[in-house]
Write an enzyme that holds these catalytic residues in place. Structure first.
Site, mmCIF file in Angstrom:
data_model
loop_
_atom_site.group_PDB
_atom_site.id
_atom_site.type_symbol
_atom_site.label_atom_id
_atom_site.label_comp_id
_atom_site.label_asym_id
_atom_site.label_seq_id
_atom_site.Cartn_x
_atom_site.Cartn_y
_atom_site.Cartn_z
ATOM 1 N N HIS A 1 47.369 45.585 49.646
ATOM 2 C CA HIS A 1 46.802 44.246 49.089
ATOM 3 C C HIS A 1 47.184 44.039 47.463
ATOM 4 O O HIS A 1 47.320 45.328 46.874
ATOM 5 C CB HIS A 1 45.373 44.078 49.093
ATOM 6 C CG HIS A 1 44.497 45.391 48.567
ATOM 7 N ND1 HIS A 1 44.293 45.322 47.183
ATOM 8 C CD2 HIS A 1 44.195 46.642 48.959
ATOM 9 C CE1 HIS A 1 43.390 46.373 46.721
ATOM 10 N NE2 HIS A 1 43.617 47.187 47.700
ATOM 11 N N ASP A 2 47.364 43.050 47.348
ATOM 12 C CA ASP A 2 47.746 42.718 45.813
ATOM 13 C C ASP A 2 49.077 43.257 45.048
ATOM 14 O O ASP A 2 49.246 43.376 43.900
ATOM 15 C CB ASP A 2 46.744 43.125 44.897
ATOM 16 C CG ASP A 2 45.236 42.395 45.238
ATOM 17 O OD1 ASP A 2 45.347 41.011 45.101
ATOM 18 O OD2 ASP A 2 44.334 42.907 45.842
ATOM 19 N N GLY B 1 47.245 49.672 47.192
ATOM 20 C CA GLY B 1 46.920 48.258 46.381
ATOM 21 C C GLY B 1 47.580 48.257 45.086
ATOM 22 O O GLY B 1 47.720 49.370 44.346
#
Length: 258
Positions: free
Chosen positions: A121-122, A139
């Site tokens: 994520h991100d 992430g």
């Protein structure tokens, strides 16, 4: 023309571009936008909000745009953005962002994600990156253009990998990797400059020699980071390519791999 296998499941709100192929048993959820000339193989799960550019190819059993397993995530609306001309091979997993960071995962253009690679994520991938089989980004990771991760390479959260950097097979990275630098091992250690990659991308022999000289300033002369950066600024006056290296060190928040 849009070629959708009748066994695929497509949410009515999904936006499908021209000349798109979608294979059997693929599931495309709401808030998904697929650009022109994309090919989505069988057994792919594509969830939104996800926006994909044109001429991308996703192979079977990939899960793209799924919720992150990050415990902070509580179902907020976050997104995945994929550019153009990417190849996402079998079993790749890509998670959307979290509101605690940028709320968006980004894949640039012309990237190759080989089988079972993972993008957390991100994370942000630039252009022309390669992740070999089973390479994984935690992430909040940032990959510069032309970065390459060997098979089973692992990158800790919040790390930055500079442009043209190279991670050897099984490397475990817990700090930032400057531009042009090759690292190997667990924990990863700097081993030199990604010379072969630079040759393939058209860097002159003089520029490569000066980049290698700059590498020695950082890693071989016992200087502090500030002293090394001052010396790199002097070298960059003759060889502008060195600015990319010095900038990647200045932008480091975790310290660089040594």
């Amino acid at each position: 023309m849009i070629m959708i296998d009748p066994r695929a499941i497509i949410d009515p709100s999904a936006k499908i571009g021209e000349n798109v192929e979608i294979g059997p048993w693929t599931i495309i959820g709401p808030d998904v936008e697929i650009g022109d000339d994309c090919v989505i193989a069988s057994h792919v799960v594509l969830k939104g909000p996800t926006k994909m550019g044109r001429n991308n190819r996703i192979y079977q059993f990939s899960s793209v745009g799924e919720d992150t397993p990050d415990l902070k995530y509580q179902g907020e609306r976050t997104s995945l953005t994929i550019g153009d001309n990417n190849v996402i091979r079998e079993g790749v997993t890509i998670h959307r962002g979290t509101v605690q960071d940028r709320a968006e995962t980004v894949i640039g253009n012309h990237n190759l994600l080989m089988a079972y690679a993972h993008v957390g994520h991100d994370s942000v991938l630039g252009d022309h990156c390669i992740m070999v089989n089973n390479a994984a980004l935690a992430g909040h990771v940032v990959l510069g253009d032309w970065a390459i991760l060997g098979g089973y390479a692992l990158v800790h959260q919040y790390c930055k990998l500079g442009a043209h950097s190279f991670l050897g097979m099984g490397a475990a990275v817990g700090k930032d990797v400057p531009a042009y630098v090759t690292v190997t091992g667990n924990p990863a250690e700097a081993k030199g400059v990604n010379v072969e990659g630079l040759k393939r991308r058209g860097f002159s022999s003089d520029a490569i020699s000066d980049i290698r000289r700059a590498y020695k300033v950082i890693y071989r002369q016992g200087l502090t980071t500030e002293e090394a950066l001052a010396r790199l600024d002097e070298l960059a006056e003759k060889t502008p390519e060195i600015t990319l290296l010095s900038d990647s060190i200045r932008q480091s928040s975790r310290g660089i791999v040594r």
